[in-house]
Scaffold this motif. Sequence first.
Motif, PDB file in Angstrom:
ATOM      1  N   ALA A   1      -1.638  45.513  67.723  1.00  0.00           N
ATOM      2  CA  ALA A   1      -2.894  46.071  67.214  1.00  0.00           C
ATOM      3  C   ALA A   1      -2.734  47.562  66.904  1.00  0.00           C
ATOM      4  O   ALA A   1      -3.226  48.062  65.881  1.00  0.00           O
ATOM      5  N   ILE A   2      -2.026  48.278  67.763  1.00  0.00           N
ATOM      6  CA  ILE A   2      -1.822  49.716  67.567  1.00  0.00           C
ATOM      7  C   ILE A   2      -0.930  49.977  66.357  1.00  0.00           C
ATOM      8  O   ILE A   2      -1.221  50.842  65.526  1.00  0.00           O
ATOM      9  N   LEU A   3       0.155  49.213  66.249  1.00  0.00           N
ATOM     10  CA  LEU A   3       1.076  49.422  65.120  1.00  0.00           C
ATOM     11  C   LEU A   3       0.414  49.052  63.795  1.00  0.00           C
ATOM     12  O   LEU A   3       0.628  49.727  62.774  1.00  0.00           O
ATOM     13  N   THR A   4      -0.386  47.996  63.809  1.00  0.00           N
ATOM     14  CA  THR A   4      -1.107  47.610  62.590  1.00  0.00           C
ATOM     15  C   THR A   4      -2.101  48.696  62.194  1.00  0.00           C
ATOM     16  O   THR A   4      -2.242  49.023  61.005  1.00  0.00           O
ATOM     17  N   ALA A   5      -2.784  49.261  63.183  1.00  0.00           N
ATOM     18  CA  ALA A   5      -3.721  50.353  62.910  1.00  0.00           C
ATOM     19  C   ALA A   5      -2.998  51.579  62.384  1.00  0.00           C
ATOM     20  O   ALA A   5      -3.475  52.258  61.466  1.00  0.00           O
ATOM     21  N   THR A   6      -1.824  51.865  62.936  1.00  0.00           N
ATOM     22  CA  THR A   6      -1.028  53.011  62.474  1.00  0.00           C
ATOM     23  C   THR A   6      -0.612  52.824  61.022  1.00  0.00           C
ATOM     24  O   THR A   6      -0.692  53.753  60.199  1.00  0.00           O
ATOM     25  N   LEU A   7      -0.168  51.625  60.702  1.00  0.00           N
ATOM     26  CA  LEU A   7       0.252  51.329  59.336  1.00  0.00           C
ATOM     27  C   LEU A   7      -0.918  51.507  58.371  1.00  0.00           C
ATOM     28  O   LEU A   7      -0.766  52.080  57.282  1.00  0.00           O
ATOM     29  N   ALA A   8      -2.089  51.036  58.759  1.00  0.00           N
ATOM     30  CA  ALA A   8      -3.279  51.189  57.914  1.00  0.00           C
ATOM     31  C   ALA A   8      -3.621  52.661  57.713  1.00  0.00           C
ATOM     32  O   ALA A   8      -3.996  53.087  56.606  1.00  0.00           O
ATOM     33  N   GLU A   9      -3.479  53.460  58.777  1.00  0.00           N
ATOM     34  CA  GLU A   9      -3.742  54.893  58.666  1.00  0.00           C
ATOM     35  C   GLU A   9      -2.736  55.569  57.735  1.00  0.00           C
ATOM     36  O   GLU A   9      -3.098  56.425  56.928  1.00  0.00           O
ATOM     37  N   LEU A  10      -1.467  55.173  57.837  1.00  0.00           N
ATOM     38  CA  LEU A  10      -0.449  55.749  56.966  1.00  0.00           C
ATOM     39  C   LEU A  10      -0.750  55.454  55.501  1.00  0.00           C
ATOM     40  O   LEU A  10      -0.532  56.293  54.624  1.00  0.00           O
TER      41      LEU A  10
ATOM     42  N   MET B   1       7.242  55.710  62.915  1.00  0.00           N
ATOM     43  CA  MET B   1       8.491  55.022  62.627  1.00  0.00           C
ATOM     44  C   MET B   1       8.467  53.583  63.146  1.00  0.00           C
ATOM     45  O   MET B   1       8.966  52.672  62.482  1.00  0.00           O
ATOM     46  N   ASP B   2       7.878  53.364  64.316  1.00  0.00           N
ATOM     47  CA  ASP B   2       7.771  51.995  64.831  1.00  0.00           C
ATOM     48  C   ASP B   2       6.835  51.158  63.962  1.00  0.00           C
ATOM     49  O   ASP B   2       7.075  49.970  63.735  1.00  0.00           O
ATOM     50  N   ALA B   3       5.770  51.769  63.464  1.00  0.00           N
ATOM     51  CA  ALA B   3       4.834  51.036  62.610  1.00  0.00           C
ATOM     52  C   ALA B   3       5.507  50.583  61.323  1.00  0.00           C
ATOM     53  O   ALA B   3       5.204  49.504  60.794  1.00  0.00           O
ATOM     54  N   CYS B   4       6.429  51.393  60.812  1.00  0.00           N
ATOM     55  CA  CYS B   4       7.124  51.041  59.567  1.00  0.00           C
ATOM     56  C   CYS B   4       7.951  49.768  59.714  1.00  0.00           C
ATOM     57  O   CYS B   4       8.250  49.100  58.720  1.00  0.00           O
ATOM     58  N   LYS B   5       8.312  49.433  60.945  1.00  0.00           N
ATOM     59  CA  LYS B   5       9.092  48.206  61.157  1.00  0.00           C
ATOM     60  C   LYS B   5       8.301  46.960  60.750  1.00  0.00           C
ATOM     61  O   LYS B   5       8.889  45.930  60.441  1.00  0.00           O
ATOM     62  N   LEU B   6       6.968  47.066  60.763  1.00  0.00           N
ATOM     63  CA  LEU B   6       6.142  45.903  60.406  1.00  0.00           C
ATOM     64  C   LEU B   6       6.361  45.476  58.960  1.00  0.00           C
ATOM     65  O   LEU B   6       6.192  44.303  58.618  1.00  0.00           O
ATOM     66  N   ILE B   7       6.736  46.439  58.104  1.00  0.00           N
ATOM     67  CA  ILE B   7       6.988  46.096  56.702  1.00  0.00           C
ATOM     68  C   ILE B   7       8.387  46.532  56.293  1.00  0.00           C
ATOM     69  O   ILE B   7       8.691  46.694  55.119  1.00  0.00           O
ATOM     70  N   GLY B   8       9.230  46.752  57.287  1.00  0.00           N
ATOM     71  CA  GLY B   8      10.562  47.257  57.020  1.00  0.00           C
ATOM     72  C   GLY B   8      11.480  46.234  56.394  1.00  0.00           C
ATOM     73  O   GLY B   8      11.175  45.067  56.251  1.00  0.00           O
ATOM     74  N   VAL B   9      12.657  46.731  55.997  1.00  0.00           N
ATOM     75  CA  VAL B   9      13.676  45.871  55.421  1.00  0.00           C
ATOM     76  C   VAL B   9      14.699  45.593  56.506  1.00  0.00           C
ATOM     77  O   VAL B   9      14.893  46.378  57.391  1.00  0.00           O
ATOM     78  N   GLY B  10      15.369  44.488  56.380  1.00  0.00           N
ATOM     79  CA  GLY B  10      16.487  44.268  57.269  1.00  0.00           C
ATOM     80  C   GLY B  10      16.304  43.163  58.274  1.00  0.00           C
ATOM     81  O   GLY B  10      17.176  42.947  59.099  1.00  0.00           O
TER      82      GLY B  10
END
Length: 207
Positions: free
Chosen positions: A19-28, A64-73
Amino acid sequence: MSVDHRKGPRRRGEELENAILTATLAELMDVGYAGLTMERVAARARTGKATLYRRWPSRAELAMDACKLIGVGEGEPPDTGELRSDMIALLREMAAKLAGPLGGILRGLLAETTHDPELARLVRERMHTVGPERTRRVLERAVERGEIDAGVPTSRRAGVATDLLRNEFLLFGAPIADEVVIDIVDEVYLPLVRMRSAPAVGPESGA
């Protein structure tokens, strides 16, 4: 009106972290890294700011951890049975990712690295590794097929294709044209990784 995170079901562990990482991604996506704050993320995730700091000591680590949700690799790299088509497929996947939300977030992060040393360090450590692990597996299969020398997957040559694609994105933006992907593979990468290592020169060679 502020959100009272105490209202609603209590979340723990992986559920709360997601939930926190998803919220961070939305904020970014909404305000970029420059506007990212722990307070905004906490409100959006319906939790307390102290909960974020227990897991992430800084907003740079959180971003940086939030970016992993849509990251490559993630997942196995393409396996077509040939190095050329494997690398073209791999770079196409990366180009598609950079054309989406990840690309915009990455540009925003890089713009902030000039005056945020901690973020710059994390980008160097983590963003630079985007792609190499999957590339290494592609190259290892090429070694098994006899297409390239055994030392290539651990050499500096291994990451040239993904580095060139990333540079293309940073200089010219997305989407990256398919002919650029093919040119990187055919004109630069394949000639580079197919170079055979020179035989060792020793006393036995008569040199």
